[in-house]
Each structure stands twice: as C-alpha cells, then as structure tokens.
Design a protein around this motif. Structure first.
Motif, mmCIF file in Angstrom:
data_model
loop_
_atom_site.group_PDB
_atom_site.id
_atom_site.type_symbol
_atom_site.label_atom_id
_atom_site.label_comp_id
_atom_site.label_asym_id
_atom_site.label_seq_id
_atom_site.Cartn_x
_atom_site.Cartn_y
_atom_site.Cartn_z
ATOM 1 N N GLY A 25 0.822 -1.212 0.000
ATOM 2 C CA GLY A 25 0.000 0.000 0.000
ATOM 3 C C GLY A 25 0.853 1.258 0.000
ATOM 4 N N TYR A 26 1.874 1.284 0.864
ATOM 5 C CA TYR A 26 2.768 2.441 0.904
ATOM 6 C C TYR A 26 3.492 2.617 -0.436
ATOM 7 C CZ TYR A 26 2.207 2.811 5.972
ATOM 8 O OH TYR A 26 1.710 2.970 7.230
ATOM 9 N N LEU A 27 3.941 1.517 -1.003
ATOM 10 C CA LEU A 27 4.651 1.568 -2.273
ATOM 11 C C LEU A 27 3.738 2.083 -3.385
ATOM 12 C CD1 LEU A 27 7.238 0.968 -3.857
ATOM 13 C CD2 LEU A 27 6.345 -1.330 -4.235
ATOM 14 N N LEU A 28 2.508 1.624 -3.411
ATOM 15 C CA LEU A 28 1.561 2.054 -4.432
ATOM 16 C C LEU A 28 1.272 3.553 -4.320
ATOM 17 C CD1 LEU A 28 0.098 0.800 -6.774
ATOM 18 C CD2 LEU A 28 -1.798 0.284 -5.258
ATOM 19 N N ILE A 144 0.627 0.063 -13.762
ATOM 20 C CA ILE A 144 0.563 -0.378 -12.360
ATOM 21 C C ILE A 144 -0.438 0.467 -11.577
ATOM 22 C CG2 ILE A 144 1.889 -0.426 -10.201
ATOM 23 C CD1 ILE A 144 4.305 -1.333 -11.942
ATOM 24 N N ILE A 145 -0.380 1.777 -11.740
ATOM 25 C CA ILE A 145 -1.290 2.677 -11.020
ATOM 26 C C ILE A 145 -2.744 2.378 -11.378
ATOM 27 C CG2 ILE A 145 -2.046 5.095 -10.907
ATOM 28 C CD1 ILE A 145 1.002 5.797 -11.186
ATOM 29 N N GLY A 146 -3.017 2.155 -12.649
ATOM 30 C CA GLY A 146 -4.389 1.886 -13.076
ATOM 31 C C GLY A 146 -4.883 0.519 -12.670
ATOM 32 N N VAL A 147 -4.052 -0.501 -12.853
ATOM 33 C CA VAL A 147 -4.463 -1.874 -12.532
ATOM 34 C C VAL A 147 -4.744 -2.032 -11.044
ATOM 35 C CG1 VAL A 147 -3.610 -4.255 -12.392
ATOM 36 C CG2 VAL A 147 -3.371 -2.976 -14.521
ATOM 37 N N ILE A 153 -6.308 4.198 -2.197
ATOM 38 C CA ILE A 153 -5.472 4.241 -0.990
ATOM 39 C C ILE A 153 -5.053 5.693 -0.789
ATOM 40 C CG2 ILE A 153 -3.414 3.378 0.162
ATOM 41 C CD1 ILE A 153 -3.444 1.050 -1.866
ATOM 42 N N LEU A 154 -5.526 6.313 0.266
ATOM 43 C CA LEU A 154 -5.215 7.707 0.590
ATOM 44 C C LEU A 154 -5.493 8.642 -0.586
ATOM 45 C CD1 LEU A 154 -1.856 7.248 2.548
ATOM 46 C CD2 LEU A 154 -4.164 7.515 3.485
#
Length: 177
Positions: A25-28, A144-147, A153-154
């Motif tokens: 989650g933090y990485l995303l 990655i962001i879209g998938v 998340i935040l």
C-alpha cells in the motif's frame, strides 16, 4: 509485517504468492505520488506563463524519426491539429499529474498517461541502447497505477466511490480508483 496471499492465472496455470500488504500500500501510494509529481511538473513548466513562451511541439513533430513519424508529420502540417497538440500536451500532463497526486479519477488519469507515454515511447524511438528506456518504464508505472486502483489508498477516489451517485452506477468505478 503481515503477509497476504494472492492468486493469478498465468498462462493457464494458477499461481499463488505472498506479499507484504502494508508495504504494498505504501509503495503504491509512493508510485502514484511520484508519477503524479513528474507529470504535474512536466505540464506546469510547459505553460507559457511559467516557461516564458508558448509550448510548441512543431519542431519535434517535424523532425521525429520514429515508427509513427507519419502521424507526427500530419499533426505538424495541420495547423489546427498542431495548435490542439500544443494545448493538450501541457494541460493533459498537468491534469494527469494533479489527478494522481489527489488520488482523483486515477484510472482515467492512468489511461491518458499511458496513452501519452505510448506516444512518447514510439515518438522518441531512442532505442540505441535497447528497447527499455524511461518512456517504457513510465508507461509501466501508469499501468501499475491503473491496474491496482491506486486512488483507493489515501486518495479522493476512496471517498467518491462511497457516494450514492457512484454506487448506483458501478461502471464509474472503472474511472475511479
């Protein structure tokens, strides 16, 4: 640190793997914010009131030697298309970046960011050192962001998805997240 199991279908085989859910989650969020800043800054610095002169893609489009050089020549040779491009590139980059930073309409922003990165990748065609370059990696970041629906998340999208308007129209979730 807790781990979560996930499964994927990979070439007809079911694969299970573990990942650190809190770290993921933090990485995303970090990827979303960094790519958002990258595009927000790129668009911002192309605005005439910041750059000191209007953005003009004409020279680049006319001199591109790439697989889509023909398309670029048409855009550069058609006045209204060139003017449209000169407005859409800075404004699009800025709005994509803003959407990612706020976590609002993230999948929509990621889609259009991916379109731009595909055009940049094919347009730059700087493959002297191989096909993997910054433009291709930027495209991968948007995928990655879209998938993974990074706006959930935040991000503002988490709140938007709770609205009754969105609840009644589940297809809107494809733009959010």
């Amino acid at each position: 640190m807790s781990t979560t199991k996930a499964t994927v279908q990979w070439f007809g085989r079911r694969e299970e793997f573990e990942y650190a859910d809190s770290v993921a989650g933090y990485l995303l969020v970090a990827v979303r914010l960094l790519v958002g800043y990258w595009f927000l800054h790129s668009g911002w610095t192309k605005f005439a009131f910041v750059a000191g002169e209007p953005f003009n893609a004409g020279g680049y489009l006319q001199n591109a030697s790439s697989p889509i050089a023909g398309l670029f020549e048409v855009v550069a040779g058609t006045p209204w298309l060139l003017e449209f491009t000169n407005v859409v590139i800075p404004l699009g980059e800025f709005l994509i970046g803003l959407g990612l930073i706020l976590g609002a309409l993230v999948r929509l922003a990621a889609f259009f960011g991916g379109v731009l990165m595909t055009l940049f990748y094919l347009g730059n065609a700087d493959w002297a050192h191989g096909y993997v370059n910054g433009d291709l990696l930027g495209l991968l970041m948007f995928v990655i962001i879209g998938v993974f629906a990074a706006g959930r998340i935040l991000g503002v999208d988490a709140s938007l998805e709770q609205l009754e308007f969105v609840q009644r129209r589940p297809w809107l979730r494809y733009l959010l997240g």
